[in-house]
Design an enzyme around this catalytic site. Structure first.
Site, PDB file in Angstrom:
ATOM      1  CB  CYS A 105      -0.976  -0.415   0.897  1.00  0.00           C
ATOM      2  SG  CYS A 105      -1.726   1.702   1.189  1.00  0.00           S
ATOM      3  CB  CYS A 147      -2.605   4.814   6.294  1.00  0.00           C
ATOM      4  SG  CYS A 147      -4.398   3.856   7.225  1.00  0.00           S
ATOM      5  CB  CYS A 178      -7.799   0.944   1.269  1.00  0.00           C
ATOM      6  SG  CYS A 178      -8.144  -0.332   2.647  1.00  0.00           S
ATOM      7  CD  GLN A 222     -16.352 -10.826  13.428  1.00  0.00           C
ATOM      8  OE1 GLN A 222     -14.936 -10.461  13.108  1.00  0.00           O
ATOM      9  NE2 GLN A 222     -16.134 -11.819  14.475  1.00  0.00           N
ATOM     10  CG  PHE A 267     -20.802 -11.235  24.447  1.00  0.00           C
ATOM     11  CD1 PHE A 267     -20.769 -10.060  24.502  1.00  0.00           C
ATOM     12  CD2 PHE A 267     -20.611 -12.130  24.947  1.00  0.00           C
ATOM     13  CE1 PHE A 267     -20.661  -9.693  25.976  1.00  0.00           C
ATOM     14  CE2 PHE A 267     -20.432 -12.166  26.088  1.00  0.00           C
ATOM     15  CZ  PHE A 267     -20.394 -10.697  26.359  1.00  0.00           C
ATOM     16  CG  ASP A 311     -25.373  -4.462  30.759  1.00  0.00           C
ATOM     17  OD1 ASP A 311     -24.176  -4.653  30.836  1.00  0.00           O
ATOM     18  OD2 ASP A 311     -24.403  -3.357  31.396  1.00  0.00           O
ATOM     19  CG  ASP A 332     -18.300 -13.882  18.594  1.00  0.00           C
ATOM     20  OD1 ASP A 332     -17.444 -12.831  18.226  1.00  0.00           O
ATOM     21  OD2 ASP A 332     -19.306 -13.077  17.461  1.00  0.00           O
ATOM     22  CB  CYS A 336     -11.950 -10.043  18.426  1.00  0.00           C
ATOM     23  SG  CYS A 336     -13.065  -8.696  19.839  1.00  0.00           S
TER      24      CYS A 336
END
Length: 447
Positions: free
Chosen positions: A83, A89, A172, A281, A310, A358, A378, A404
Site C-alpha cells: 500500500c 495510515c 485501500c 465481521q 453477545f 447488559d 462472541d 478478538c
C-alpha cells in the site's frame, strides 16, 4: 561539610540518542522487542532477527519505546509494503512482514498468551489455522473525513497511527476491490458539495445485495448537493443513505423504503441483514468458515437448548437455529436485538428467540438464564468475564468461545477451567491479514 548531589539524568539527551539494537521477537501488538540497559524496548516496524537503528521516544521504569530509523540487517521475512499509504495510515501495521510469517507470529502469540495465563497448548489442542485471502478481504469500512480550512479540501481516509490526523487516501488494498475503487471518486464528489465543511464519516459496505454507502451529515443537505449525490449513486449503482445527528437514515436513491445490506450463512440457507452501526465481521469468507466450525464443534442436536451470548444480529444464532431445537440469543445493543428478531422472522425460524441484556450486569433475574446444553460466546475485546460468573446456573456441556482478543480469552479460560471445564480445541482465524489483530476460537468441555 560539603554536600554532593547526584546529577539527574538528562532525559532529553537520552531520548534523542540513536541506538543500534537487535530485535529478538514481536510483542502481541506486532512491535519488535529488543533489550537496552536492562530494559525491554518496543520498536514498531522492526522484525525478529533484524539489527536496527532506533531512537528512544518514551522512557518508563521497566520498558522503553523507540522509533525505527533504519534497518541495518533485514530478515528474510521482511517484504515491501504493497500500500502506498502504509507509512502514514494507521489501518494496517504488518504489511512489512510476509503473510506466512504474519500467520506464524499470530499462532505463536495466541499459544503463548494462553500458555501463560490459562493452560499449556499442545498439538492435540491446537488445530489448523483458518486462513483466506491476504488482500481485498474487508467488506466494510468507515472512512473519516476532515475539512482543511487552509486548503479548503475535505480529506477522506483513515486516521494516522496514534493520531487524530486523517490520511487522505486514494485506495485501500485490504478493502474489497469495489469499495477501494470508490474512495477517490467519492472524495471528488464530496469536495464538490456546498456542505463539505459539515460532513462526517462515510461508511462503505459490499453486501450480497449490492454496494451500500452511508454518509454522516451534521446539517440538512441543500437540494443541489442531494441531486449531485443521487447522480453519483446512480452512476456507481449503489444504495446511498444519509444519516443525521439523531441517527435517522434517509435514502437518496429510493423514496419508498430503505433496503438494508445482507450476507448469507449456512451455505446460502440463511440471510442476515444489518443496519449501519451494527457490528458484523468484516471478512466474509473467514466469517462463513468460522460459523461453520463453531457449529461443527458444538454439534447441536434437535433436543438441545443452546445459548448464544453477545449474539449481535444473529451471526451464529441464525444458522444454529436451522439445526437445534431451541436457540436463545442475547445482545446488549437494543437496535441489534430488534434486527436479530427481524432476521429470525425473515428466515422463518420459530425456534429462535432474542433478548436484550447488559451482559456485564447482574443477570440473576433474567428470564432466559437457566439450564442449557451448550453455550456460544462472541464478546467484544473486553471479553466475557462477568457473564461467565453465571456458569453454575447454565451448566453447559460444551462452550465455544470466539475471541478478538487473546488476552481476554486467556483470562476467561481460567474461569472456565476453575469451574471444571477442559480446553479441547483452539484455533487461530486470520480474520485481519496485514494487521496484528488475532481472532481465535476455543472449545471447552466439562470434565
Amino acid at each position: 561539610m560539603a554536600q554532593f548531589f547526584k546529577a539527574k539524568p538528562n532525559k532529553t539527551k537520552q531520548l534523542s540518542a540513536k541506538l543500534t539494537l537487535t530485535v529478538s521477537q514481536l510483542d502481541h501488538l506486532g512491535a519488535g522487542i529488543a533489550q537496552h540497559d536492562g530494559k525491554v524496548v518496543f520498536i514498531p516496524g522492526a522484525l525478529p532477527g533484524e539489527t536496527v537503528t532506533a531512537q528512544l521516544i518514551e522512557q518508563k521504569k521497566k520498558y522503553a519505546k523507540a522509533k525505527l530509523l533504519k534497518i541495518q540487517i533485514a530478515t528474510d521475512k521482511r517484504v515491501a509494503a504493497q500500500c502506498p499509504h502504509y507509512q502514514q495510515c494507521g489501518g494496517c501495521d504488518l504489511q512489512h512482514m510476509s503473510i506466512d510469517a504474519q500467520r506464524e507470529y499470530k499462532q505463536d502469540a495466541l499459544q503463548n498468551l494462553m500458555g501463560k495465563l490459562a493452560v499449556n497448548i499442545d498439538d492435540k489442542i491446537m488445530t489448523s489455522m483458518i486462513t483466506g485471502e491476504q488482500w481485498h478481504y474487508r467488506r466494510r469500512a468507515r472512512l473519516a473525513s476532515l475539512f482543511d480550512k487552509k486548503t479548503k479540501h475535505l480529506q477522506l481516509g483513515f486516521r494516522a497511527a496514534n493520531s487524530n490526523n486523517i490520511v487522505d487516501i486514494k485506495q485501500c488494498d485490504v478493502l474489497a476491490v469495489a469499495l477501494s475503487a470508490l474512495i477517490e471518486p467519492f472524495s471528488n464528489v464530496l469536495n464538490q458539495l456546498q456542505a463539505k465543511m459539515t460532513l462526517g464519516h462515510l461508511e462503505l459496505t459490499e453486501a450480497e445485495n449490492g454496494i451500500f454507502a452511508v454518509l454522516r451529515i451534521t446539517k440538512a443537505l441543500k437540494t443541489d448537493d442531494e441531486q449531485r449525490l443521487k447522480a453519483f449513486a446512480l452512476e456507481h449503482q449503489m444504495q446511498l443513505l444519509v444519516q443525521d445527528n439523531d441517527g435517522e437514515l434517509r435514502s437518496l436513491v429510493s423514496d419508498d423504503h430503505i433496503e438494508l445490506p445482507k450476507y448469507l450463512l449456512a451455505n446460502g440457507q440463511v440471510e442476515c441483514r444489518f443496519s449501519p452501526g451494527n457490528f458484523v465481521q468484516v471478512n466474509a469468507d473467514i466469517n462463513q468458515r468460522m460459523v461453520a466450525q463453531a457449529i461443527e464443534w458444538l454439534d447441536p442436536q434437535q433436543d438441545e437448548r443452546i445459548l448464544d451470548l453477545f449474539c449481535g444480529v444473529g451471526n451464529f444464532s441464525l444458522p444454529l437455529a436451522t439445526q437445534a431445537a431451541d436457540v436463545i440469543g442475547v445482545e446488549g445493543v437494543p437496535e441489534m436485538v430488534t434486527q436479530a428478531k427481524q432476521n429470525a422472522a425473515d428466515n422463518n425460524l420459530t425456534n429462535l428467540s432474542f433478548f436484550h441484556a447488559d451482559l456485564s450486569a447482574d443477570l440473576s433475574q433474567a428470564s432466559w438464564l437457566g439450564k442449557i446444553d451448550k453455550l456460544l460466546l462472541d464478546p467484544a475485546r473486553a471479553g466475557a468475564y462477568e457473564s461467565l460468573q453465571w456458569l453454575s446456573k447454565m451448566k453447559p456441556k460444551k462452550v465455544v468461545y470466539v475471541s478478538c482478543n487473546p488476552a481476554s480469552l486467556a483470562r476467561d479460560s481460567q474461569v472456565l477451567i476453575e469451574q471444571g471445564y477442559q480446553l479441547k480445541k483452539l484455533t487461530m482465524l486470520d480474520m485481519f491479514p496485514q494487521t496484528h489483530h488475532i481472532e481465535a476460537m476455543a472449545l471447552f468441555e466439562i470434565k
